[in-house]
Design a protein around this motif. Structure first.
Motif, PDB file in Angstrom:
ATOM      1  N   PRO A   1       0.804  -1.235   0.000  1.00 58.62           N
ATOM      2  CA  PRO A   1       0.000   0.000   0.000  1.00 58.62           C
ATOM      3  C   PRO A   1       0.836   1.285   0.000  1.00 58.62           C
ATOM      4  O   PRO A   1       0.421   2.287  -0.575  1.00 58.62           O
ATOM      5  CB  PRO A   1      -0.829  -0.103   1.281  1.00 58.62           C
ATOM      6  N   TYR A   2       1.994   1.236   0.653  1.00 57.87           N
ATOM      7  CA  TYR A   2       2.858   2.424   0.648  1.00 57.87           C
ATOM      8  C   TYR A   2       3.418   2.653  -0.746  1.00 57.87           C
ATOM      9  O   TYR A   2       3.345   3.767  -1.294  1.00 57.87           O
ATOM     10  CB  TYR A   2       3.955   2.256   1.698  1.00 57.87           C
ATOM     11  N   ARG A   3       3.921   1.619  -1.382  1.00 61.27           N
ATOM     12  CA  ARG A   3       4.529   1.789  -2.715  1.00 61.27           C
ATOM     13  C   ARG A   3       3.480   2.075  -3.772  1.00 61.27           C
ATOM     14  O   ARG A   3       3.736   2.775  -4.752  1.00 61.27           O
ATOM     15  CB  ARG A   3       5.357   0.557  -3.060  1.00 61.27           C
ATOM     16  N   PHE A   4       2.277   1.549  -3.546  1.00 57.41           N
ATOM     17  CA  PHE A   4       1.165   1.843  -4.454  1.00 57.41           C
ATOM     18  C   PHE A   4       0.878   3.343  -4.455  1.00 57.41           C
ATOM     19  O   PHE A   4       0.707   3.969  -5.498  1.00 57.41           O
ATOM     20  CB  PHE A   4      -0.058   1.048  -4.006  1.00 57.41           C
ATOM     21  N   ARG A   5       0.868   3.928  -3.266  1.00 56.94           N
ATOM     22  CA  ARG A   5       0.645   5.369  -3.166  1.00 56.94           C
ATOM     23  C   ARG A   5       1.786   6.151  -3.824  1.00 56.94           C
ATOM     24  O   ARG A   5       1.571   7.199  -4.420  1.00 56.94           O
ATOM     25  CB  ARG A   5       0.485   5.783  -1.701  1.00 56.94           C
ATOM     26  N   ARG A   6       2.999   5.628  -3.700  1.00 60.74           N
ATOM     27  CA  ARG A   6       4.147   6.298  -4.341  1.00 60.74           C
ATOM     28  C   ARG A   6       3.921   6.442  -5.836  1.00 60.74           C
ATOM     29  O   ARG A   6       4.267   7.454  -6.437  1.00 60.74           O
ATOM     30  CB  ARG A   6       5.440   5.507  -4.094  1.00 60.74           C
ATOM     31  N   LYS A   7       3.337   5.393  -6.445  1.00 64.90           N
ATOM     32  CA  LYS A   7       3.083   5.456  -7.895  1.00 64.90           C
ATOM     33  C   LYS A   7       2.138   6.602  -8.229  1.00 64.90           C
ATOM     34  O   LYS A   7       2.287   7.270  -9.254  1.00 64.90           O
ATOM     35  CB  LYS A   7       2.420   4.154  -8.363  1.00 64.90           C
ATOM     36  N   LEU A   8       1.154   6.791  -7.355  1.00 62.87           N
ATOM     37  CA  LEU A   8       0.149   7.830  -7.623  1.00 62.87           C
ATOM     38  C   LEU A   8       0.685   9.224  -7.323  1.00 62.87           C
ATOM     39  O   LEU A   8       0.042  10.223  -7.623  1.00 62.87           O
ATOM     40  CB  LEU A   8      -1.106   7.577  -6.774  1.00 62.87           C
ATOM     41  N   LEU A   9       1.840   9.290  -6.678  1.00 61.14           N
ATOM     42  CA  LEU A   9       2.440  10.579  -6.329  1.00 61.14           C
ATOM     43  C   LEU A   9       3.819  10.719  -6.980  1.00 61.14           C
ATOM     44  O   LEU A   9       4.635  11.538  -6.557  1.00 61.14           O
ATOM     45  CB  LEU A   9       2.574  10.689  -4.794  1.00 61.14           C
ATOM     46  N   ALA A  10       4.033   9.917  -8.022  1.00 54.85           N
ATOM     47  CA  ALA A  10       5.387   9.811  -8.589  1.00 54.85           C
ATOM     48  C   ALA A  10       5.952  11.157  -9.015  1.00 54.85           C
ATOM     49  O   ALA A  10       7.156  11.390  -8.928  1.00 54.85           O
ATOM     50  CB  ALA A  10       5.371   8.835  -9.756  1.00 54.85           C
ATOM     51  N   LYS A  11       5.092  12.066  -9.464  1.00 54.61           N
ATOM     52  CA  LYS A  11       5.598  13.351  -9.956  1.00 54.61           C
ATOM     53  C   LYS A  11       5.560  14.423  -8.878  1.00 54.61           C
ATOM     54  O   LYS A  11       5.769  15.595  -9.163  1.00 54.61           O
ATOM     55  CB  LYS A  11       4.722  13.812 -11.144  1.00 54.61           C
ATOM     56  N   ASP A  12       5.250  14.037  -7.671  1.00 50.40           N
ATOM     57  CA  ASP A  12       4.977  15.009  -6.596  1.00 50.40           C
ATOM     58  C   ASP A  12       6.062  14.843  -5.524  1.00 50.40           C
ATOM     59  O   ASP A  12       5.875  14.153  -4.527  1.00 50.40           O
ATOM     60  CB  ASP A  12       3.584  14.700  -6.041  1.00 50.40           C
ATOM     61  N   SER A  13       7.181  15.488  -5.741  1.00 47.85           N
ATOM     62  CA  SER A  13       8.328  15.232  -4.862  1.00 47.85           C
ATOM     63  C   SER A  13       8.036  15.631  -3.418  1.00 47.85           C
ATOM     64  O   SER A  13       8.496  15.003  -2.468  1.00 47.85           O
ATOM     65  CB  SER A  13       9.560  15.975  -5.371  1.00 47.85           C
ATOM     66  N   ARG A  14       7.224  16.676  -3.245  1.00 42.76           N
ATOM     67  CA  ARG A  14       6.919  17.135  -1.887  1.00 42.76           C
ATOM     68  C   ARG A  14       6.098  16.071  -1.139  1.00 42.76           C
ATOM     69  O   ARG A  14       6.375  15.755   0.020  1.00 42.76           O
ATOM     70  CB  ARG A  14       6.135  18.449  -1.975  1.00 42.76           C
ATOM     71  N   ALA A  15       5.117  15.527  -1.827  1.00 41.14           N
ATOM     72  CA  ALA A  15       4.297  14.482  -1.201  1.00 41.14           C
ATOM     73  C   ALA A  15       5.123  13.220  -0.952  1.00 41.14           C
ATOM     74  O   ALA A  15       5.000  12.574   0.091  1.00 41.14           O
ATOM     75  CB  ALA A  15       3.090  14.162  -2.078  1.00 41.14           C
ATOM     76  N   LEU A  16       5.987  12.880  -1.898  1.00 35.84           N
ATOM     77  CA  LEU A  16       6.803  11.680  -1.746  1.00 35.84           C
ATOM     78  C   LEU A  16       7.725  11.778  -0.530  1.00 35.84           C
ATOM     79  O   LEU A  16       7.961  10.793   0.160  1.00 35.84           O
ATOM     80  CB  LEU A  16       7.650  11.451  -3.005  1.00 35.84           C
ATOM     81  N   ARG A  17       8.236  12.974  -0.315  1.00 36.35           N
ATOM     82  CA  ARG A  17       9.131  13.158   0.820  1.00 36.35           C
ATOM     83  C   ARG A  17       8.406  12.822   2.139  1.00 36.35           C
ATOM     84  O   ARG A  17       8.961  12.177   3.025  1.00 36.35           O
ATOM     85  CB  ARG A  17       9.602  14.621   0.849  1.00 36.35           C
ATOM     86  N   VAL A  18       7.161  13.254   2.240  1.00 34.02           N
ATOM     87  CA  VAL A  18       6.370  12.988   3.447  1.00 34.02           C
ATOM     88  C   VAL A  18       6.069  11.495   3.558  1.00 34.02           C
ATOM     89  O   VAL A  18       6.259  10.870   4.608  1.00 34.02           O
ATOM     90  CB  VAL A  18       5.063  13.820   3.425  1.00 34.02           C
ATOM     91  N   LEU A  19       5.620  10.937   2.468  1.00 30.82           N
ATOM     92  CA  LEU A  19       5.244   9.522   2.457  1.00 30.82           C
ATOM     93  C   LEU A  19       6.461   8.637   2.763  1.00 30.82           C
ATOM     94  O   LEU A  19       6.386   7.700   3.576  1.00 30.82           O
ATOM     95  CB  LEU A  19       4.676   9.181   1.076  1.00 30.82           C
ATOM     96  N   ASP A  20       7.575   8.947   2.149  1.00 26.44           N
ATOM     97  CA  ASP A  20       8.784   8.142   2.353  1.00 26.44           C
ATOM     98  C   ASP A  20       9.276   8.247   3.798  1.00 26.44           C
ATOM     99  O   ASP A  20       9.715   7.259   4.387  1.00 26.44           O
ATOM    100  CB  ASP A  20       9.895   8.586   1.392  1.00 26.44           C
ATOM    101  N   LEU A  21       9.194   9.448   4.349  1.00 22.13           N
ATOM    102  CA  LEU A  21       9.658   9.610   5.730  1.00 22.13           C
ATOM    103  C   LEU A  21       8.729   8.860   6.695  1.00 22.13           C
ATOM    104  O   LEU A  21       9.183   8.279   7.685  1.00 22.13           O
ATOM    105  CB  LEU A  21       9.737  11.093   6.101  1.00 22.13           C
TER     106      LEU A  21
END
Lengths: 154, 726, 198
Positions: free
Chosen positions: B539-559
């Motif tokens: 589920p975490y990596r699935f969300r990453r795909k949907l935010l792939a172009k959104d570096s700000r969101a990815l930073r939050v999700l990854d952290l």
């Protein structure tokens, strides 16, 4: 006339004996630090000490305070010096703050009886409600006041 | 209405007349184009009289934002003090007047809520502080006959760098007040800030640990009497008849005052009033809504969801067509969120003193301007005859934006011609709330080749959240508070459409902490989780795909994944759930770790929150908002639900409407921040609880394979186990 | 501990201390066969009370009391504690006073509110188990016949027939046998040999 001791001073109130101690404290004695939250002993916002024991004042007729020693948040210490108050400040616990008088009084009573309570003892004794949700800091502050360490594993 | 009363000159004269007052700073600032209220057309283009510097060196911020627990009475003055170079120990706050210069500039409306205080006021306070600083420096530089560029302001002193000469603010404030206010003062660089970015001790805390903090319910004014109230139990009910003599002989009773849908009893003491109200012989009509119950409401929601009356709030591409074309490949699920009560720990109350010429109020309110409008409307007085003293609020969560209880106190005070403090009991408070409305949401997606949806069609049924606090009538099927979080998702989905149906119901509804984000993020984040599992993906990596172009969101999700040890295997029986949200201009991801017992007793082991509010003004207060918010969210996930029978509220107190307790709170609640300089400033007061319910539901699915699509979890037999349980 | 509370506690200690010296004649001793049906009938009346929520909610087999006519676990994580008087720092008496509280709906009685010891837990017991437990000094707080009847005269037991109103004004259910009839039945059961059902 009902006589009791309030925060170390004698008090004499002319109230219906069935009046909850909470409202005598607030309306007759002007001690508004003790809060009205539910009126049904469910939330703990009105916790005071009677002869050293925590009591929910919304559910205790003033007649039962007769001849006893009542301590409210205003009388817990001089200048917020009680260890629980100090811990509350150090951990920056309160948000809206409305529940915290009762919370602090409940914790002060627990620590008097169990200076270093276990997690289970804390859970059983501190049943007050905080709607803001400050429980994480409350637990930290209890441990700080007790000189014990906060659990590191969930 | 107070919209035309703003007169900065007279205001300055009034406030600056005291001998101790030297400088008041007013600033000309543009109103936001996003102004939404109907009244904004008449908005005066000036914010004035925010800052007062006295001859004794004290700096006073006239604060329009109410301390509801979010810490604003510390952070806003700190922002000002930092820019000004003031001595923090000598910076104080004072309630501002209820007047145009103090309104939230975004919507030209004076209130505290929607996580907007810092978002809306921080830039203006920095400008006000900078302007005042330049004025003070100008006077000192002139006295020393040096260039202002060689001077600075620090700790309440103007300092001439080369010579080390110093002048206290109070020494120059009188002269500074005679200078024009600079229109475009220099704002300090971040490296020059001393208070912003630090965890400051909250200014309100000492008074909140010794009982001295004055909440509305604690107010005492000379000659004051007390009132208790009994409402008609059914929504739309009225007072049919009452027998005042049945209680007037009781001790202390002064009067029985009928209101349209309630009756109040006034007495010398609150307990006398309350017991007399209980004893009062009164009959209420039930009104036209006795057929309204949770069951009939659920049928209406369902019928509307399957109906055709919709208004699209967002549409790109043609998601419904894509869903239709996908046929059996489309993935469709429905989600429910319940009605919720605010349940502020301090019940509704207001003290009013009303005479023929003056209406003075002492009230724990988040909604000063609405309070003023209501007071003017009830009394017929002009705004300048109305004085609103607001107090600490024992919780707000949106309930105190409204002024229904204020109107009652005013009517009662007028009737008895004395100052009256009206206090609702908990039962009245819970049964006569303006509830966060229930929602029913249908989400339909077309999964693409990698499992991520290429189209998402959403249908949302909900009564209004915004109307009760909005100045003007909202159009049909429009309510930006209800649709937020869904219509503006950051997920990259090519075809997207949200259709909204605003359901008209006779139960009062309004905003509650998390507003529309609460129900919408529960639906969306549960749905995304379901899509991930359907695609056999993490589920975490699935969300990453949907935010792939959104570096700000990815930073939050990854952290969030990193801080929660997302990839670290868990002991048997434990599972994690994740959810993500962009709400109140803050990006947040939360991870819940829990285990589910055989009897569905859920032990929550930890809550991890990562947030990017753009800029973090106080990491301590910010973290406290998110920590506590996450636990507020646990109540929402597991417990909070209001139901109705025969047109009335079933739950009356905390036994029926239980909240999370200390023993249920997980031992580990952590918060981590990411900052994105240059991005919009986000709020932290409301967003903390938002993604907890879906994160919990997702974790329960991960633990058990059982998917919960309606809240609260208690409806499905789940309870919160004691965190200290073995 | 204050004077009022310690008086109540002392009473309990005395009761518990009155051990088997004057114990019930014997649980093993069979009643005269002629009395047995009378005794059993009397116990049946007693059992109808013992199995009622008013009694069972505090005669639990659990580490916590129960509440309500549906006997749900007591709200607020209320615990039995080491002595049945609640957790340290949160005694039963934090909320339960010396009388039913009409303001809050919280019940009270003129002795310290508390649970029966675990040994006297009645939940889920068959009538036979209840009966044997009731007359076994090891499981009844060391009470003799007379002391059992005495227990029935304590404020907490009598409270079962005067449980007061909830906060919403509704009355709590009372046992299906009147107090006097219950005591009479209990005495008869003891006098007729304290027979227990098979």
């Amino acid at each position: 006339m009902i006589k009791f001791t309030i925060n170390g001073r004698p008090a004499e109130v002319d109230a219906d004996p069935d009046t909850p101690l909470l409202w005598v404290l607030r309306d007759d004695l002007g001690l508004t630090g003790t809060k009205f939250g539910c009126g049904a002993a469910l939330c703990g916002a009105c916790t005071v000490h009677i002869d050293g024991e925590p009591v929910r004042a919304c559910s205790r007729p003033v007649s039962e305070a007769a001849g006893r020693r009542v301590i409210t948040i205003e009388g817990l210490s001089e200048n917020r010096s009680h260890p629980v108050q100090q811990a509350w400040i150090a951990e920056q616990v309160p948000q809206c703050g409305y529940c915290q008088s009762g919370m602090i009084m409940a914790v002060a009573a627990l620590l008097k009886e169990r200076p270093q309570p276990s997690e289970a003892e804390i859970d059983a004794a501190i049943t007050n409600i905080c709607r803001c949700g400050t429980y994480a800091r409350i637990r930290k502050a209890i441990h700080r006041a007790a000189g014990t360490s906060v659990p590191q594993k969930g | 209405m107070s919209l035309h009363e703003a007169n900065p000159v007279s205001r300055r004269a009034v406030l600056g007349s005291g001998a101790a007052t030297a400088l008041m700073v007013g600033l000309r600032l543009p109103w936001s184009e996003r102004a939404a209220h109907a009244q904004s057309a008449a908005a005066p283009a000036e914010i004035g009289a925010w800052v007062r510097i006295s001859a004794d060196d004290t700096v006073t911020l006239l604060l329009s934002q109410v301390e509801i627990g979010q810490g604003i009475s510390t952070t806003l003055p700190a922002i000002l003090a930092d820019e000004l170079g003031a001595d923090w120990a000598r910076v104080h706050v004072e309630n501002s007047p209820v007047a145009a210069p103090y309104r939230n500039p975004r919507i030209n409306w004076m209130f505290t809520g929607n996580s907007e205080s810092i978002q809306s006021f921080a830039p203006h306070l920095r400008k006000a502080g900078a302007a005042a600083r330049e004025m003070l420096i100008a006077v000192a530089a002139k006295r020393w006959n040096v260039s202002p560029d060689t001077c600075g302001a620090e700790n309440g002193q103007i300092v001439h760098g080369p010579s080390g000469r110093q002048l206290k603010f109070g020494d120059v404030a009188v002269d500074a007040a005679r200078l024009p206010v600079p229109a475009d003062p220099r704002i300090k660089g971040d490296t020059d800030l001393r208070l912003v970015g630090r965890a400051l001790p909250r200014r309100d805390i000492p008074a909140k640990v010794d009982g001295s903090a004055v909440f509305g319910i604690d107010v005492k004014v000379p000659g004051m009497v007390h009132a208790a109230i009994r409402h008609a139990p059914a929504f739309g009910g009225t007072v049919a008849a009452f027998d005042a003599p049945s209680v007037t002989q009781r001790p202390g009773v002064i009067a029985v005052v009928p209101l349209q849908n309630a009756v109040a009893v006034v007495a010398e003491r609150f307990w006398q009033a309350k017991t007399a109200a209980d004893a009062l012989s009164v009959t209420f009509t039930d009104g036209p809504n006795t057929d309204v119950s949770s069951a009939t409401l659920a049928e209406r929601y369902r019928a509307v969801l399957n109906g055709t009356e919709w208004k699209a709030t967002t549409s790109r591409g043609d998601a419904p067509a894509a869903v239709a074309a996908a046929g059996a490949q489309a993935f469709t699920r429905d989600y429910d969120s319940p009605f919720q009560a605010h349940a502020t720990m301090e019940p509704m109350n207001c003290t009013a003193s009303v005479t023929a010429d003056v209406c003075e109020l002492w009230v724990p309110t988040q909604g000063q301007q609405l309070t003023e409008i209501v007071a003017a409307s009830v009394t017929g007085l002009k705004p300048e005859q109305i004085k609103i003293n607001w107090t600490y609020c024992g919780g707000g969560f949106g309930r105190r934006l409204l002024a229904d209880f204020v109107a009652q106190a005013i009517v009662i005070s007028k009737a008895v011609e004395r100052p009256v403090k009206l206090i609702w009991t908990r039962e009245e408070d819970m049964a006569h709330d303006f509830y966060r409305p229930a929602t029913l949401t249908r989400l339909s997606a077309v999964p693409g080749a990698n499992g991520a949806p290429t189209a998402l069609a959403a249908r949302l049924v909900s009564p209004t959240q915004l109307q009760a606090v909005n100045g003007s009538k909202l159009p049909d099927h429009v309510d930006p508070r209800v649709t937020e979080g869904l219509e503006d998702t950051r997920y990259d989905i090519a075809d997207f459409r949200l259709d909204y149906h605003k359901l008209d119901i006779p139960i009062p509804t309004s905003v509650l902490r998390t507003t529309g984000f609460g129900p919408n993020i529960f639906a969306l984040e549960s749905f995304i989780d379901e899509l991930a599992h359907a695609a056999g993906q993490d589920p975490y990596r699935f969300r990453r795909k949907l935010l792939a172009k959104d570096s700000r969101a990815l930073r939050v999700l990854d952290l969030a994944a990193e801080k929660s040890d997302w990839d670290k295997p868990l002991p048997k029986g434990r599972a994690r759930g994740i959810a993500f949200c962009d709400g109140f201009e803050t990006i947040i991801a939360q991870v819940v770790e829990l285990s589910v017992g055989a009897d569905k007793a859920v032990r929550v082991h930890s809550l991890t929150t990562v947030a990017d509010p753009g800029r973090l003004f106080d990491p301590g207060i910010g973290a406290s908002n998110l920590e506590a918010g996450a636990l507020f969210g646990l109540s929402s996930a597991f417990k909070s639900k209001i139901t109705f029978e025969a047109g009335r509220t079933v739950q009356q107190n905390f036994d029926g409407y239980d909240l999370v307790h200390l023993w249920e709170a997980p031992p580990i609640v952590t918060t981590h921040f990411v900052e994105s300089p240059g991005e919009k400033i986000g709020g932290l007061g409301e967003v903390g609880p938002v993604s907890i319910p879906p994160a919990v539901a997702n974790a329960i699915f991960a633990a058990t394979g059982a998917r919960v699509r309606s809240l609260p979890l208690a409806d499905h037999g789940y309870t919160l186990a004691a965190s200290s349980a073995a | 501990m204050n004077r009022h509370f310690s008086a109540g506690a002392a009473a309990v200690v005395i009761l518990i201390g009155a051990l088997a010296a004057t114990a019930l004649r014997s649980a093993a001793q069979s009643p005269a066969s002629a009395d047995r049906p009378v005794s059993l009938a009397a116990f049946d009346t007693v059992a109808r009370v013992l199995t009622h929520p008013r009694c069972q909610n505090c005669h639990t087999q659990t580490g916590y009391p129960r509440q309500g006519d549906d006997r749900h676990p007591h709200a607020m994580n209320v615990q039995r504690g080491s002595d049945g008087h609640g957790a340290a720092g949160q005694r039963c008496t934090a909320c339960h006073g010396r009388a039913n509280n009409s303001a809050s709906g919280v019940p009270g009685a003129d002795e310290d509110w508390h649970l029966a010891p675990l040994s006297m837990g009645w939940e889920g017991r068959t009538p036979r188990e209840l009966c044997l437990g009731l007359k076994d000094p090891a499981r009844n707080g060391g009470r003799t016949g007379a002391k059992i009847i005495e227990h029935f005269d304590t404020p907490l037991v009598r409270w079962g027939w005067n449980p007061g109103r909830r906060a919403d004004g509704t009355l709590r259910a009372v046992p299906p046998v009147a107090y006097a009839a219950f005591v009479t039945a209990a005495k008869r059961w003891l006098e007729t040999g304290a027979a227990c059902p098979d």
